[in-house]
Design an enzyme around this catalytic site. Sequence first.
Site, mmCIF file in Angstrom:
data_model
loop_
_atom_site.group_PDB
_atom_site.id
_atom_site.type_symbol
_atom_site.label_atom_id
_atom_site.label_comp_id
_atom_site.label_asym_id
_atom_site.label_seq_id
_atom_site.Cartn_x
_atom_site.Cartn_y
_atom_site.Cartn_z
ATOM 1 N N ARG A 181 0.825 -1.227 0.000
ATOM 2 C CA ARG A 181 0.000 0.000 0.000
ATOM 3 C C ARG A 181 0.857 1.274 0.000
ATOM 4 N NH1 ARG A 181 -3.326 -3.588 -0.438
ATOM 5 N NH2 ARG A 181 -5.437 -3.613 0.441
ATOM 6 N N SER A 195 -10.879 -0.849 3.850
ATOM 7 C CA SER A 195 -10.038 -1.017 5.048
ATOM 8 C C SER A 195 -9.640 0.351 5.569
ATOM 9 C CB SER A 195 -8.759 -1.770 4.703
ATOM 10 O OG SER A 195 -9.058 -3.023 4.153
ATOM 11 N N GLU A 245 -5.017 3.617 6.652
ATOM 12 C CA GLU A 245 -4.728 3.508 5.222
ATOM 13 C C GLU A 245 -5.416 4.663 4.514
ATOM 14 O OE1 GLU A 245 -6.283 -0.008 3.222
ATOM 15 O OE2 GLU A 245 -5.750 0.869 1.301
HETATM 16 N N1 EPU Z 1 -10.085 -11.162 10.364
HETATM 17 C C1 EPU Z 1 -10.766 -11.329 11.536
HETATM 18 N N2 EPU Z 1 -11.832 -10.521 11.793
HETATM 19 C C2 EPU Z 1 -12.255 -9.568 10.914
HETATM 20 C C3 EPU Z 1 -11.546 -9.397 9.708
HETATM 21 C C4 EPU Z 1 -10.456 -10.200 9.446
HETATM 22 O O1 EPU Z 1 -10.430 -12.179 12.358
HETATM 23 O O2 EPU Z 1 -13.233 -8.880 11.228
HETATM 24 C C5 EPU Z 1 -8.907 -12.017 10.090
HETATM 25 C C6 EPU Z 1 -9.260 -13.401 9.603
HETATM 26 O O3 EPU Z 1 -8.325 -14.278 10.170
HETATM 27 C C7 EPU Z 1 -8.999 -13.360 8.112
HETATM 28 C C8 EPU Z 1 -7.830 -12.375 8.048
HETATM 29 O O4 EPU Z 1 -8.087 -11.442 9.127
HETATM 30 O O5 EPU Z 1 -8.677 -14.602 7.622
HETATM 31 C C9 EPU Z 1 -7.737 -11.630 6.752
HETATM 32 O O6 EPU Z 1 -8.981 -11.023 6.464
HETATM 33 P P1 EPU Z 1 -9.384 -10.621 4.969
HETATM 34 O O7 EPU Z 1 -9.173 -11.769 4.056
HETATM 35 O O8 EPU Z 1 -10.753 -10.012 4.988
HETATM 36 O O9 EPU Z 1 -8.301 -9.545 4.572
HETATM 37 P P2 EPU Z 1 -7.699 -8.287 5.330
HETATM 38 O O10 EPU Z 1 -6.275 -8.558 5.636
HETATM 39 O O11 EPU Z 1 -8.571 -7.894 6.483
HETATM 40 C C10 EPU Z 1 -6.828 -7.194 3.140
HETATM 41 C C11 EPU Z 1 -6.915 -5.870 2.432
HETATM 42 C C12 EPU Z 1 -8.253 -5.751 1.712
HETATM 43 C C13 EPU Z 1 -8.364 -6.881 0.709
HETATM 44 C C14 EPU Z 1 -8.253 -8.223 1.471
HETATM 45 C C15 EPU Z 1 -8.247 -9.401 0.544
HETATM 46 C C16 EPU Z 1 -5.534 -4.335 3.704
HETATM 47 C C17 EPU Z 1 -5.499 -3.126 4.576
HETATM 48 N N3 EPU Z 1 -6.753 -4.762 3.362
HETATM 49 O O12 EPU Z 1 -7.807 -7.187 4.178
HETATM 50 O O13 EPU Z 1 -8.222 -4.519 0.971
HETATM 51 O O14 EPU Z 1 -9.598 -6.833 0.005
HETATM 52 O O15 EPU Z 1 -7.021 -8.249 2.212
HETATM 53 O O16 EPU Z 1 -7.007 -9.498 -0.095
HETATM 54 O O17 EPU Z 1 -4.483 -4.841 3.324
HETATM 55 C C18 EPU Z 1 -8.787 -2.206 1.134
HETATM 56 O O18 EPU Z 1 -7.579 -1.972 1.040
HETATM 57 O O19 EPU Z 1 -9.632 -1.292 1.252
HETATM 58 C C19 EPU Z 1 -9.243 -3.593 1.144
HETATM 59 C C20 EPU Z 1 -10.514 -3.915 1.316
#
Ligand code: EPU
Length: 364
Positions: free
Chosen positions: A167, A239, A360
Amino acid sequence: MLNVQRDYSLLRHNTFGMDVRAAAFVEYGSEAELREAAAMLRSGELPSPWLHIGGGSNLLFTGDWPGTVLHSSIVYCKEVSRDADTVTVRVGSGMVWDDFVALCVERGWYGAENLSAVPGETGAAAVQNIGAYGVEVKDLISEVETLDMQSGEKMIFTALECGYGYRSSVFKRQENKRYIVLSVVMRLGLVPHLNLGYKALAEALKGQDSISAADVRRAVCEVRASKLPDPAVTGSAGSFFTNPVVSREKLEELQSKWPAIPYHEVQAATDREAQSVREGASVRCGSSDRSGGNQVKLSAGWLIEQCGWKGRSLGRAGVYPKQALVLVNLGGASGAEVVALADAVRNSVRDRFGVELHPEVNIL
Ligand code: EPU
């Protein structure tokens, strides 16, 4: 003649749904028009400071913008070259990112499908290095064409010179905000090469044997819709925080108390790559902030959920019940209310885990 709108509502230009105004708003449709706007800013005909926005999907306004807001309506996608395996295209900064992804899938160009339904426009995608489901836009970019708002000159950045990290890019540094993206050159595959490593995506496609880019696009859209709010319905900027990067020692300390804490390895830049970035950057734009090696990325959503914030609210701002990393406008929230919630969430995570969360979203 440049179209300048004074005392302009930014409501439809930010997905958080903040009803704020700009002293002036300029939507330019060409490089010449952007150059004209730059000259008018220098002469004082347009009010300063200026702010360049894309789709407004990564912004939180906490008040009116006292100067000029600039927005690109340069929309095109043209083929530059191709060989047996790849096609190279140049895309205008104002093209809606997901329109570009849809076009790629339709034409049988591979590589962008995992980035389906990411809100925003192509210029901002290159600044922000958008990423989802195991792919970042830096994986596609070969060159970014910009206009230097100070000199009025064009400046080309190769992918290495963009200093991409998680990012991040050189364009996000304060001293480089003067470079406005005009177009982005990207290379897509002509032969199927899918990235299905992300767990949620692999699960959504389970049982299908012949998978096309269109299938991946559909699955990504479904997964996103199940976790993330529709900006047309609920105000948010996706996010709100980046996933925090911590040392392996810090991870081990956390694991001793929370053995199930999710984390990912941080992809280290190769030495050669890192060296080139430093060399390129030192000439023009400062060094990249890539990290890697001994560091890991934690899931901010998990940390926030563990603190009990998922589904909770403070005033008219809330933590989205299906994904704790997303802060939402429950209706009529002010920017200050969202910031107050973000601060409360950060404080909880810091107190409980000793981990600092960084927004972010650009808070203005
Ligand atoms: N998780 C939780 N609780 C929650 C959310 C997430 O426990 O409420 C844990 C779970 O273990 C899950 C892990 O976090 O397996 C990862 O969650 P998720 O796959 O939803 O991805 P993220 O790391 O929360 C990132 C990006 C998203 C992108 C997704 C999918 C960032 C800041 N965000 O989210 O990007 O869509 O991965 O690749 O890196 C954005 O930048 O606006 C965005 C939505």
